[in-house]
Design a protein around this motif. Structure first.
Motif, PDB file in Angstrom:
ATOM      1  N   GLN B   1     -16.054  22.306  20.177  1.00  0.00           N
ATOM      2  CA  GLN B   1     -15.670  22.346  18.970  1.00  0.00           C
ATOM      3  C   GLN B   1     -14.914  21.371  17.907  1.00  0.00           C
ATOM      4  OE1 GLN B   1     -14.913  24.945  20.545  1.00  0.00           O
ATOM      5  NE2 GLN B   1     -13.744  25.904  18.848  1.00  0.00           N
ATOM      6  N   VAL B   2     -14.951  21.014  17.379  1.00  0.00           N
ATOM      7  CA  VAL B   2     -14.319  19.971  16.205  1.00  0.00           C
ATOM      8  C   VAL B   2     -13.327  20.553  15.462  1.00  0.00           C
ATOM      9  CG1 VAL B   2     -13.246  17.576  14.754  1.00  0.00           C
ATOM     10  CG2 VAL B   2     -16.432  17.647  15.715  1.00  0.00           C
ATOM     11  N   SER B  25      -9.285  17.394  18.576  1.00  0.00           N
ATOM     12  CA  SER B  25      -9.336  18.327  19.384  1.00  0.00           C
ATOM     13  C   SER B  25     -11.283  18.498  19.010  1.00  0.00           C
ATOM     14  CB  SER B  25      -9.032  19.803  20.164  1.00  0.00           C
ATOM     15  OG  SER B  25      -9.406  20.456  18.871  1.00  0.00           O
ATOM     16  N   GLY B  26     -12.107  18.363  20.596  1.00  0.00           N
ATOM     17  CA  GLY B  26     -13.524  18.257  20.274  1.00  0.00           C
ATOM     18  C   GLY B  26     -14.324  16.586  20.240  1.00  0.00           C
ATOM     19  N   TYR B  27     -13.393  16.100  20.358  1.00  0.00           N
ATOM     20  CA  TYR B  27     -13.923  14.838  20.136  1.00  0.00           C
ATOM     21  C   TYR B  27     -13.485  13.477  20.748  1.00  0.00           C
ATOM     22  CZ  TYR B  27     -11.140  13.635  15.921  1.00  0.00           C
ATOM     23  OH  TYR B  27     -10.237  13.450  15.133  1.00  0.00           O
ATOM     24  N   TYR B 112     -14.409  16.944   8.599  1.00  0.00           N
ATOM     25  CA  TYR B 112     -13.877  17.688   9.227  1.00  0.00           C
ATOM     26  C   TYR B 112     -12.247  17.432   8.814  1.00  0.00           C
ATOM     27  CZ  TYR B 112     -17.074  19.241  12.436  1.00  0.00           C
ATOM     28  OH  TYR B 112     -18.605  19.522  13.498  1.00  0.00           O
ATOM     29  N   TRP B 113     -12.044  18.804   8.604  1.00  0.00           N
ATOM     30  CA  TRP B 113     -10.394  18.974   8.098  1.00  0.00           C
ATOM     31  C   TRP B 113      -9.519  19.787   8.894  1.00  0.00           C
ATOM     32  CZ3 TRP B 113      -9.654  17.169   2.359  1.00  0.00           C
ATOM     33  CH2 TRP B 113     -10.604  16.494   1.816  1.00  0.00           C
ATOM     34  N   GLY B 114      -8.183  18.872   8.896  1.00  0.00           N
ATOM     35  CA  GLY B 114      -7.275  20.449   8.819  1.00  0.00           C
ATOM     36  C   GLY B 114      -6.462  21.426   7.670  1.00  0.00           C
ATOM     37  N   GLN B 115      -6.619  22.280   8.242  1.00  0.00           N
ATOM     38  CA  GLN B 115      -6.036  23.230   7.792  1.00  0.00           C
ATOM     39  C   GLN B 115      -5.063  23.553   6.746  1.00  0.00           C
ATOM     40  OE1 GLN B 115      -4.125  23.056  10.803  1.00  0.00           O
ATOM     41  NE2 GLN B 115      -2.113  24.390  10.141  1.00  0.00           N
TER      42      GLN B 115
END
Lengths: 107, 123
Positions: B1-2, B25-27, B112-115
């Motif tokens: 998963q991304v 990661s994941g892509y 997708y976003w970082g935390q």
């Protein structure tokens, strides 16, 4: 720079009711418009892209419409987890730009 | 998963610099760009700039030109954002986000976003 304006700033709606959020662009962004949901302490989450396409895993109660300069996000039957801040964002031009957000609160 | 995993919180003094990392990661890193977005306390989202994961091209927000540098390390699938000459109004949560625009002139949204990384600027 394209200025994105959201209305209203705050929207009070009861669970189970329908919510309609608006976003206006200062010039045409075609259909290059996304909506994000943000809950306190969390990163934004993509809901809608291409003005009307739901992102993966987004429930069907979320729908987007519009093109050019006028856009709408509709949540058909509000669930408790939907109360959050919603942002529109244009990605037609650089710089990318966000609206100031609409806070959806429980009535 | 991304996944996009960002570095930890920072506290800096005015005038200092900060460098935030975003490990993907994941892509396939080179098939996408990374945008950086910040959010001051209680405020909305502000786009800071974009970097191509493909060729390292960048596009920065006008107001940050000269103070911000975005880079990538494709060997580790990591993007970096450095902000210099920090001021108190740079206090914010900084997010990286994957953008489907891999090269300049294309269009992409942030899927997708970082935390998020809290950067506090205080004397």
């Amino acid at each position: 720079e394209i200025v994105m304006t959201q209305s209203p700033a705050t929207l009070s709606v009861s669970p189970g009711e329908r919510a309609t959020l608006s976003c206006r662009a200062s010039q045409s962004v075609s259909s290059n418009l996304a909506w994000y949901q943000q809950k306190p302490g969390q990163a934004p989450r993509l809901l809608i892209y291409g003005a009307s396409t739901r992102a993966t895993g987004i429930p069907a109660r979320f729908s987007g419409s519009g093109s050019g300069t006028e856009f709408t996000l509709t949540i058909s039957s509000l669930q408790s987890e939907d109360f959050a801040v919603y942002y529109c964002q244009q990605y037609n031009n650089w710089p990318r730009s966000f609206g100031q957000g609409t806070k959806l609160e429980i009535k | 998963q991304v996944q996009l995993v960002q570095s930890g919180a920072e506290v800096k003094k005015p005038g200092a610099s900060v460098k935030v990392s975003c490990k993907a990661s994941g892509y396939t890193f080179t098939n996408y760009g990374i945008s950086w977005v910040r959010q001051a306390p209680g405020q909305g989202l502000e786009w800071m700039g974009w970097i191509s994961g493909y060729d390292g091209n960048t596009n920065y927000a006008q107001k940050l030109q000269g103070r911000v540098t975005m880079t990538t390390d494709t060997s580790t699938s990591t993007a970096y954002m450095e902000l210099r000459s920090l001021r108190s109004d740079d206090t914010a949560v900084y997010y990286c986000a994957r953008e489907s625009a891999a090269v300049a002139g294309t269009r992409g949204f942030f899927d997708y976003w970082g935390q998020g990384t809290l950067v506090t600027v205080s004397s």
